[in-house]
Structures are given as C-alpha cells and as structure tokens.
Scaffold this motif. Structure first.
Motif, mmCIF file in Angstrom:
data_model
loop_
_atom_site.group_PDB
_atom_site.id
_atom_site.type_symbol
_atom_site.label_atom_id
_atom_site.label_comp_id
_atom_site.label_asym_id
_atom_site.label_seq_id
_atom_site.Cartn_x
_atom_site.Cartn_y
_atom_site.Cartn_z
ATOM 1 N N ARG A 81 58.362 -144.436 38.551
ATOM 2 C CA ARG A 81 58.868 -143.026 38.281
ATOM 3 C C ARG A 81 59.130 -143.122 39.776
ATOM 4 O O ARG A 81 59.902 -142.410 40.539
ATOM 5 C CB ARG A 81 58.615 -142.462 37.963
ATOM 6 C CG ARG A 81 59.488 -141.268 37.536
ATOM 7 C CD ARG A 81 59.336 -139.827 36.297
ATOM 8 N NE ARG A 81 60.772 -139.206 36.466
ATOM 9 C CZ ARG A 81 60.403 -137.914 35.603
ATOM 10 N NH1 ARG A 81 59.053 -138.181 34.901
ATOM 11 N NH2 ARG A 81 61.669 -137.489 35.307
ATOM 12 N N ARG A 106 77.960 -137.620 35.681
ATOM 13 C CA ARG A 106 77.492 -137.533 34.008
ATOM 14 C C ARG A 106 78.756 -136.836 33.595
ATOM 15 O O ARG A 106 78.926 -136.676 31.984
ATOM 16 C CB ARG A 106 76.534 -135.209 34.504
ATOM 17 C CG ARG A 106 74.790 -136.074 35.072
ATOM 18 C CD ARG A 106 74.362 -135.110 35.295
ATOM 19 N NE ARG A 106 73.500 -135.261 35.942
ATOM 20 C CZ ARG A 106 72.737 -134.580 37.211
ATOM 21 N NH1 ARG A 106 72.841 -133.181 37.324
ATOM 22 N NH2 ARG A 106 71.747 -135.040 37.916
ATOM 23 N N ARG A 141 61.214 -141.784 21.367
ATOM 24 C CA ARG A 141 60.754 -140.385 21.854
ATOM 25 C C ARG A 141 59.193 -140.366 21.200
ATOM 26 O O ARG A 141 57.671 -140.502 22.115
ATOM 27 C CB ARG A 141 61.433 -139.024 21.625
ATOM 28 C CG ARG A 141 60.468 -137.654 21.432
ATOM 29 C CD ARG A 141 61.265 -136.355 20.904
ATOM 30 N NE ARG A 141 62.517 -136.694 21.822
ATOM 31 C CZ ARG A 141 63.804 -136.887 21.308
ATOM 32 N NH1 ARG A 141 63.940 -136.877 20.668
ATOM 33 N NH2 ARG A 141 65.144 -136.148 21.891
ATOM 34 N N HIS A 176 71.708 -140.262 27.454
ATOM 35 C CA HIS A 176 70.571 -140.234 26.486
ATOM 36 C C HIS A 176 68.933 -140.898 26.998
ATOM 37 O O HIS A 176 67.810 -140.035 26.474
ATOM 38 C CB HIS A 176 70.152 -140.526 24.463
ATOM 39 C CG HIS A 176 71.476 -138.986 24.155
ATOM 40 N ND1 HIS A 176 71.646 -137.679 24.549
ATOM 41 C CD2 HIS A 176 72.727 -139.260 23.903
ATOM 42 C CE1 HIS A 176 72.704 -136.617 23.533
ATOM 43 N NE2 HIS A 176 73.375 -138.109 23.431
ATOM 44 N N THR A 193 65.496 -140.608 28.720
ATOM 45 C CA THR A 193 66.152 -140.243 30.556
ATOM 46 C C THR A 193 65.374 -139.562 31.589
ATOM 47 O O THR A 193 64.667 -139.605 32.349
ATOM 48 C CB THR A 193 67.541 -139.818 30.999
ATOM 49 O OG1 THR A 193 67.924 -140.797 30.011
ATOM 50 C CG2 THR A 193 68.063 -138.824 31.689
ATOM 51 N N GLU A 194 64.734 -138.357 30.418
ATOM 52 C CA GLU A 194 64.009 -137.310 31.273
ATOM 53 C C GLU A 194 62.319 -138.238 31.834
ATOM 54 O O GLU A 194 61.767 -137.769 32.691
ATOM 55 C CB GLU A 194 63.516 -135.947 30.586
ATOM 56 C CG GLU A 194 63.145 -136.575 29.396
ATOM 57 C CD GLU A 194 64.653 -136.261 28.504
ATOM 58 O OE1 GLU A 194 63.681 -135.946 27.015
ATOM 59 O OE2 GLU A 194 65.421 -137.296 29.005
ATOM 60 N N ARG A 195 61.705 -139.307 31.210
ATOM 61 C CA ARG A 195 60.997 -140.095 31.663
ATOM 62 C C ARG A 195 61.090 -140.895 32.815
ATOM 63 O O ARG A 195 60.344 -141.947 32.777
ATOM 64 C CB ARG A 195 60.515 -140.533 29.948
ATOM 65 C CG ARG A 195 59.859 -139.474 29.182
ATOM 66 C CD ARG A 195 58.769 -139.966 28.214
ATOM 67 N NE ARG A 195 59.070 -140.882 27.356
ATOM 68 C CZ ARG A 195 59.128 -140.903 25.953
ATOM 69 N NH1 ARG A 195 58.718 -139.678 25.377
ATOM 70 N NH2 ARG A 195 59.786 -142.058 25.480
ATOM 71 N N ALA A 199 62.827 -136.410 37.922
ATOM 72 C CA ALA A 199 63.224 -135.043 37.911
ATOM 73 C C ALA A 199 63.567 -134.050 39.135
ATOM 74 O O ALA A 199 64.554 -133.168 38.564
ATOM 75 C CB ALA A 199 61.665 -133.758 37.598
ATOM 76 N N LEU A 202 67.361 -135.375 37.989
ATOM 77 C CA LEU A 202 67.889 -134.452 36.868
ATOM 78 C C LEU A 202 68.227 -132.902 37.118
ATOM 79 O O LEU A 202 68.927 -132.380 36.344
ATOM 80 C CB LEU A 202 66.759 -134.752 35.705
ATOM 81 C CG LEU A 202 66.937 -136.160 35.759
ATOM 82 C CD1 LEU A 202 65.701 -136.173 33.967
ATOM 83 C CD2 LEU A 202 67.510 -137.046 34.673
#
Length: 393
Positions: A81, A106, A141, A176, A193-195, A199, A202
């Motif tokens: 990441r 987005r 998840r 998502h 997406t958040e993983r 950050a 985002l």
C-alpha cells in the motif's frame, strides 16, 4: 471569443507526438521517476489480457522510455500500500491510473452505485440484487482479498460463477472494492477499497461532477496536445453532453484554443502544448497505446489505416494477429506482427509490412528496436521474418 489557430497537418502531428512523450531522448537508465512522469503525462495505461507479446499495459512506457524494469510498474500498480502509485479502474476501458485521478472518477463510481451507469446487467444488480452483492462484499471484508474463481469454488455451492463475477464487477465499478493484486494468470484479486487505496488519497475532497469532467478533459487535452471534441471525450469515456460542457468551460477559460486543421473536424489545442519543429522518435506501439487507440485520429495524423485483427479469422487477416505500428521520426513507417516464444527465448517476427513511402533507414531502425524489445523481454534471439512486403520505390 478566442480566435481560432490555423495548424497544418504536419504541425498537428508533431504537437500530438510531443504531447505523448515522443521526441525527447530516452533515459539511459529509466527509474521510477521516469515511469511516474510517463503515466502522469499519458493519464493512464490501458489494460488488456492478451499476452502473445507482453501485457499491453507494459508497452506504452517501453515505447517512450526504452528498456525499463517492468517490476517498477508492478510495484506501482500492485505493490504494498505504501509504495502504490497507480490504481485500476474503468477510464478508457480497464486502465491503470495515477492515484491522484481517484477523486475525479468518484462521480462514475457513484453513478454505478445508483444503477445509473454501466451495462444493463450491472444496473440490474444495483437495483434488484444489491443484497446479494453486499453479501459478496461482506465475504471479502471477512476473509480478505478474493478473486472470482474463489467464489466459483465456494463450498456453499449457491454462487453461480457468472453471477458472482458480475457482482464483483459491479462492486468494482461502484468503488466498493478495487484490485488488490493480480495472480500469475492475471486474474484480478479484489479487496475493500479502503484497504488498498492510501488513506491520504481517499481523504482528498470529491469535486462536483462538472469540475471532475473539466479536469478530465483538461488531462485528455494535455495528453493529446491537439484533438477533436470526440477524441477529448473518448480519452476518459465521458458522455457527449458532459464533455461538451467541460470543453466549452475550458475554452472560456483559455485552457483550450479552438483550432482548424485541414481535413480535420473542429479541433482544440491545449494552451501548454509544445510545438516542435522536428520529432526524432523510434518506437514500436502497442495496439492500445493512446497515440493510436483512436483509429480515425491515427489516420488523420499519420495517413495510416490501422485495425487490430485479433478477432479476425486467420484467413482474412491482412497484417497479422498482434501487429505493432513502427514509429520513426514523426511517421508510422511499418507494422510488425510479433510473438514472444518464451520456451525457446525468441522474439518471433511473423510479418513485416512497410509503408509505401517508408524511408531507406526503416529496416535498420526497426531491427535495432526489435533487438531492444527482445532484450527487454528477456528473449535471446530475434527470428527472421516469415513474411515481408517489398519496400516500394
């Protein structure tokens, strides 16, 4: 009203080549900075699954930088990441894009999430099968990154592969999930997406749709140098009305300058476009290179009719299965049907077709570029072409 500029076809060709990163010397030792600047200049690298030579997303950087380390791109796209610089999304088809582009797309994710974008099957999932899709999302998840084949082999037995794949693609399109990595077979592995996306990216503000469209058209215009409205719209696959408003706004701001080029529809010149008097380039171009992916533009720029014949039956192919145009100077002077024979470590030159007005130095320059390509791909030999058309006087 901004006065129109009159641009000759030859000047338009040189402007387009300069905007695409041609005409400057290749670096002696390409590094991550060179690759980053190349992707930022182009705006994206299109992804394609065909691997007869090498994956298409590796080739635009090779065309401009020469023999760079492909692991640089792998790490930028699918590394840890903290070292990622690119992400996958639908832009001009499936693409690798700079992370800074994420906020500008987005609106497309939001439309997909509402069932207002995408294929009819995706829209149907958003409207009628959202609960099932959310179950797919919950499994990712809980279990971590998964591919479509992981659902196919699920012990629950109630996931039909085509249905789960469609739901994964909708979740991807709606933002998502995104690509965590690619397996050896190039199968996409999805994660939240958040993983995956840093950050800090985002956390960037989401611009209004109209502003996102304006910025995307601006990026397309920078990458193309000079282009028609249709070409600007096509770069990031915007809707005609969205593109029309964005182009009008950029013209009003003076970012885009209306231009006339003989034989072209009305065109627009980016105000920062370089206007070189001469271009010295040597490059093999992937079928999905942004310089040539819009075939009508390719004909206008180079008087070069190019079609990919992967899906054409063998007996009906004119030039070959995986044909790369050859750029020399500021002209497309030949096309080459290529295949990497990895078992024998040979670059197979299946056919060479020179343009009728190809200069005398074409063969020597092409041979040098083929040798460089073979070395870059780890192949030790370039085969003798099986078919060549005679160079016409």
């Amino acid at each position: 009203m901004t006065p129109e500029e009159k641009i000759s076809p030859a000047q338009a060709r040189r402007i387009a080549l300069a905007a695409q990163g041609f005409g400057t010397a290749r670096p002696a030792s390409p590094h991550q900075g060179h690759l980053r600047r190349t992707v930022e200049r182009l705006g994206l690298h299109q992804i394609d699954s065909v691997n007869v030579l090498t994956r298409a997303h590796y080739l635009p950087a090779f065309s401009r930088l020469g023999a760079y380390d492909r692991d640089l791109l792998n790490r930028a796209a699918w590394g840890r990441r903290g070292e990622r610089r690119l992400f996958e999304y639908w832009a001009h088809e499936a693409s690798l894009l700079p992370l800074a582009t994420h906020p500008l797309l987005r609106w497309r994710m939001d439309r997909a999430d509402r069932g207002a974008a995408g294929y009819s099957s995706m829209r149907a999932i958003a409207r009628d099968r959202r609960a099932e899709a959310m179950a797919v999302l919950d499994r990712i998840r809980q279990e971590g990154p998964l591919a479509a084949s992981d659902f196919e082999s699920s012990r629950t037995g109630w996931w039909e592969w085509s249905a789960s794949k469609a739901m994964l693609e909708w979740l991807f399109y709606a933002g998502h999930i995104t690509t965590a990595t690619r397996r050896r077979s190039f199968e996409r592995v999805y994660d939240l997406t958040e993983r995956v996306i840093p950050a800090a990216i985002l956390a960037l503000p989401t611009p209004p749709e109209a502003e996102a469209h304006r910025q995307l058209i601006d990026r397309a215009a920078r990458a193309l140098g000079i282009a028609t409205a249709g070409e600007l719209r096509d770069y990031f696959r915007l809707a005609p009305e969205d593109a029309r408003i964005a182009i009008a706004t950029l013209v009003e701001e003076g970012v885009l300058i209306p231009a006339t080029v003989p034989g072209w529809p009305p065109a627009f010149l980016h105000r920062e476009a370089r206007r070189p008097r001469r271009i010295e380039a040597r490059a093999l171009l992937a079928p999905f290179d942004p310089l040539i992916w819009e075939r009508g533009r390719t004909e206008r720029l180079f008087a070069f009719r190019y079609r990919i014949e992967i899906y054409v039956p063998l007996a009906k192919r004119q030039h070959g299965y995986y044909v790369l145009p050859f750029l020399l100077g500021d002209r497309l002077v030949a096309r080459v049907d290529l295949k990497a024979d990895r078992k024998s470590a040979r670059l197979l030159v299946l056919a060479v077709h020179r343009e009728p007005d190809a200069p005398a130095e074409t063969d020597e320059a092409l041979q040098a570029e083929l040798l460089l390509l073979a070395q870059w791909l780890g192949l030790s030999e370039v085969s003798v072409p099986q078919r060549q058309n005679p160079q016409k006087p």
